[in-house]
Design an enzyme around this catalytic site. Structure first.
Site, mmCIF file in Angstrom:
data_model
loop_
_atom_site.group_PDB
_atom_site.id
_atom_site.type_symbol
_atom_site.label_atom_id
_atom_site.label_comp_id
_atom_site.label_asym_id
_atom_site.label_seq_id
_atom_site.Cartn_x
_atom_site.Cartn_y
_atom_site.Cartn_z
ATOM 1 N N GLY A 45 0.806 -1.216 0.000
ATOM 2 C CA GLY A 45 0.000 0.000 0.000
ATOM 3 C C GLY A 45 0.840 1.267 0.000
ATOM 4 O O GLY A 45 0.363 2.332 -0.404
ATOM 5 N N SER A 46 2.077 1.175 0.435
ATOM 6 C CA SER A 46 2.960 2.350 0.432
ATOM 7 C C SER A 46 3.716 2.507 -0.883
ATOM 8 O O SER A 46 4.236 3.574 -1.172
ATOM 9 C CB SER A 46 3.967 2.256 1.581
ATOM 10 O OG SER A 46 3.306 2.397 2.811
ATOM 11 N N SER A 87 6.829 4.504 3.851
ATOM 12 C CA SER A 87 6.247 3.386 4.605
ATOM 13 C C SER A 87 5.208 3.945 5.560
ATOM 14 O O SER A 87 5.538 4.773 6.412
ATOM 15 C CB SER A 87 7.312 2.639 5.407
ATOM 16 O OG SER A 87 6.682 1.733 6.294
ATOM 17 N N SER A 89 3.575 2.526 8.044
ATOM 18 C CA SER A 89 3.870 2.202 9.447
ATOM 19 C C SER A 89 5.231 2.737 9.881
ATOM 20 O O SER A 89 5.461 3.016 11.055
ATOM 21 C CB SER A 89 3.873 0.681 9.640
ATOM 22 O OG SER A 89 4.906 0.106 8.840
ATOM 23 N N THR A 92 8.448 -1.264 8.010
ATOM 24 C CA THR A 92 8.534 -2.359 7.041
ATOM 25 C C THR A 92 10.000 -2.684 6.760
ATOM 26 O O THR A 92 10.765 -1.796 6.357
ATOM 27 C CB THR A 92 7.777 -1.969 5.754
ATOM 28 O OG1 THR A 92 6.413 -1.773 6.121
ATOM 29 C CG2 THR A 92 7.857 -3.039 4.681
ATOM 30 N N ARG A 139 -3.293 0.598 2.847
ATOM 31 C CA ARG A 139 -4.001 0.747 1.570
ATOM 32 C C ARG A 139 -5.169 1.724 1.684
ATOM 33 O O ARG A 139 -5.685 2.194 0.675
ATOM 34 C CB ARG A 139 -4.504 -0.614 1.082
ATOM 35 C CG ARG A 139 -5.549 -1.253 1.963
ATOM 36 C CD ARG A 139 -5.811 -2.678 1.511
ATOM 37 N NE ARG A 139 -6.859 -3.346 2.278
ATOM 38 C CZ ARG A 139 -6.711 -3.825 3.515
ATOM 39 N NH1 ARG A 139 -5.557 -3.696 4.145
ATOM 40 N NH2 ARG A 139 -7.726 -4.428 4.116
ATOM 41 N N GLU A 225 -6.773 -7.855 -0.965
ATOM 42 C CA GLU A 225 -6.692 -7.547 0.469
ATOM 43 C C GLU A 225 -8.058 -7.305 1.110
ATOM 44 O O GLU A 225 -8.252 -7.645 2.275
ATOM 45 C CB GLU A 225 -5.783 -6.332 0.710
ATOM 46 C CG GLU A 225 -4.324 -6.636 0.421
ATOM 47 C CD GLU A 225 -3.391 -5.509 0.818
ATOM 48 O OE1 GLU A 225 -3.364 -5.139 2.005
ATOM 49 O OE2 GLU A 225 -2.693 -4.981 -0.069
ATOM 50 N N HIS A 241 0.148 -10.065 -26.781
ATOM 51 C CA HIS A 241 1.279 -10.833 -27.307
ATOM 52 C C HIS A 241 1.496 -12.120 -26.524
ATOM 53 O O HIS A 241 2.514 -12.780 -26.697
ATOM 54 C CB HIS A 241 2.524 -9.954 -27.319
ATOM 55 C CG HIS A 241 2.339 -8.745 -28.192
ATOM 56 N ND1 HIS A 241 2.633 -8.734 -29.535
ATOM 57 C CD2 HIS A 241 1.804 -7.530 -27.913
ATOM 58 C CE1 HIS A 241 2.316 -7.557 -30.045
ATOM 59 N NE2 HIS A 241 1.810 -6.803 -29.082
ATOM 60 N N LYS A 335 4.798 -10.880 8.735
ATOM 61 C CA LYS A 335 5.641 -9.871 9.398
ATOM 62 C C LYS A 335 6.039 -10.368 10.803
ATOM 63 O O LYS A 335 7.193 -10.199 11.208
ATOM 64 C CB LYS A 335 4.908 -8.531 9.486
ATOM 65 C CG LYS A 335 4.818 -7.824 8.137
ATOM 66 C CD LYS A 335 4.183 -6.436 8.224
ATOM 67 C CE LYS A 335 4.171 -5.764 6.848
ATOM 68 N NZ LYS A 335 3.550 -4.449 6.822
HETATM 69 O O1 PA5 Z 1 -1.824 -3.218 2.662
HETATM 70 C C1 PA5 Z 1 -0.953 -3.524 3.458
HETATM 71 O O2 PA5 Z 1 -1.151 -3.592 4.691
HETATM 72 C C2 PA5 Z 1 0.428 -3.821 2.957
HETATM 73 O O3 PA5 Z 1 0.452 -3.884 1.567
HETATM 74 C C3 PA5 Z 1 1.437 -2.779 3.493
HETATM 75 O O4 PA5 Z 1 1.263 -1.542 2.863
HETATM 76 C C4 PA5 Z 1 2.841 -3.307 3.286
HETATM 77 O O5 PA5 Z 1 3.007 -4.507 4.016
HETATM 78 C C5 PA5 Z 1 3.913 -2.318 3.723
HETATM 79 O O6 PA5 Z 1 3.655 -1.770 4.988
HETATM 80 P P1 PA5 Z 1 3.817 -0.200 5.192
HETATM 81 O O7 PA5 Z 1 2.856 0.423 4.230
HETATM 82 O O8 PA5 Z 1 3.471 0.069 6.609
HETATM 83 O O9 PA5 Z 1 5.247 0.124 4.868
#
Ligand code: PA5
Length: 340
Positions: A45-46, A87, A89, A92, A139, A225, A241, A335
């Site tokens: 998501g980041s 990131s 959080s 990561t 996300r 997700e 292709h 994680k």
């Molecule tokens: O959707 C999610 O929770 C993940 O795809 C996170 O974005 C990913 O694990 C990375 O974590 P962060 O966005 O805290 O760096």
């Protein structure tokens, strides 16, 4: 975060862009210099905000933006590089590894995070850091995560008009949510209808390189997700292709497939034709073909209009399956196992 919280994120996405715009991004004078390229490093998501930035920058920037989703950085990173470390959080492990490498290689860094180790490290190292509001799923924080990236490029003079483009995103999404939000019943709600089309089937999301490319990726990752099911994506013209040949056998598998085609007025004229011809090739073989058009004028509004529809589709698909869209148990498990 409960299902209701995910619903309130979806509704509140336009306000994420609106919250970051007024404060803007003002970098210290030492950042105002020439770079050979920009690298955005992040995961999941980041990272996707970096993809949006890459395709957005391709519309006008004179230097390339590349996205890195790994512990390691490419060999070309050095003292002429600007590295944006993202990131949500701030914890990561791959992103922390990339941050360390970027420092070792002498790159200029900017961090975007809601906190964690990354914020601490950036402060200790005197690296510019944009702190965004925390407490959401990454996300679900896509507006908070993307807006600073675009404003950084604007502040550095690499992109013009990012603020205006983001204002259009806000207007388009605010209008869209009236039509596809939870108060609009199935009969008039395109997102709910597509979710029902996808239920019990295997979605293939088809976009076009450079235009709906990242929207297709966002549909995929949001369906993964939020609705916790498999979904794949591919892009025109490349899929013409290879993937297009894969609709001959076996019929039983094909009967589970729904193809969602994301269409954009700026798609290359030949890509538009390719989409039409591809429809002819697969139409009697797959369960259904769904076509959706982007809305708005600017690149960002058109991208986010497609992504926002996909976000709501994934949310309603989770509802159809009776699943809470918010938890991502497998990611959390990975994680925690890696941290042991
Ligand atoms: O959707 C999610 O929770 C993940 O795809 C996170 O974005 C990913 O694990 C990375 O974590 P962060 O966005 O805290 O760096």
């Amino acid at each position: 975060m409960t299902k209701e919280k995910m619903a309130s994120y979806l509704w509140g996405l336009p306000e994420q862009f609106a919250a970051i715009l007024p404060q803007g991004v003002q970098l210290p004078p030492s950042y105002k210099r020439e770079y050979r390229h920009i690298l955005v490093s992040g995961l999941g998501g980041s990272a996707i905000g970096g993809d949006v930035l890459r395709t957005y920058a391709q519309t006008q920037a004179a230097i390339p933006v590349v996205v890195n989703r790994d512990y390691d950085l490419p060999a070309f990173i050095g003292d002429q590089s600007l590295v944006l470390v993202v990131s949500y959080s701030g914890n990561t492990e791959e992103t922390l590894g990339a941050y360390r490498q970027a420092r070792e290689k002498g790159a200029t860094l900017i961090v975007v995070t809601s906190g964690g180790k990354l914020a601490d490290w950036a402060r200790d190292d005197n690296v510019a850091v944009v702190i965004i509001p925390g407490g959401l799923s990454p996300r679900a924080a896509t507006g908070y995560l993307f807006t600073p990236l675009a404003l950084i490029l604007q502040d550095l003079g690499i992109m013009k008009g990012a603020e205006e483009d983001i204002k259009e995103v806000i207007e388009v999404l605010q209008a869209m949510r009236q039509a596809i939000g939870p108060d609009t019943p199935w009969e008039g709600n395109t997102a709910r209808q597509i979710a029902r089309d996808l239920k019990g089937r295997l979605p293939l999301i088809w976009g076009s390189t450079g235009h709906s490319e990242i929207a297709a990726l966002r549909w995929k990752t949001q369906i993964n997700e939020n609705a916790k099911c498999p979904v794949f994506y591919n892009l025109f013209p490349e899929l013409n292709h290879n993937e297009i040949v894969g609709f001959e056998v076996p019929e039983e598998i094909l009967s589970y497939i729904v193809v969602v085609m994301l269409r954009d007025p700026e798609d290359h004229i030949q890509v538009k034709k390719r989409m039409d011809i591809s429809k002819q090739i697969i139409q009697d073989k797959v369960a259904k073909i769904v076509e959706v058009d982007s809305q708005g004028q600017g690149f960002l509004a058109r991208f986010y209009s497609l992504a926002y529809l996909g976000d709501y589709v994934s949310f309603y698909l989770a509802e159809e399956y009776g699943i809470n869209p918010t938890p991502v148990a497998s990611i959390d498990f990975l994680k925690s196992e890696l941290n042991r």
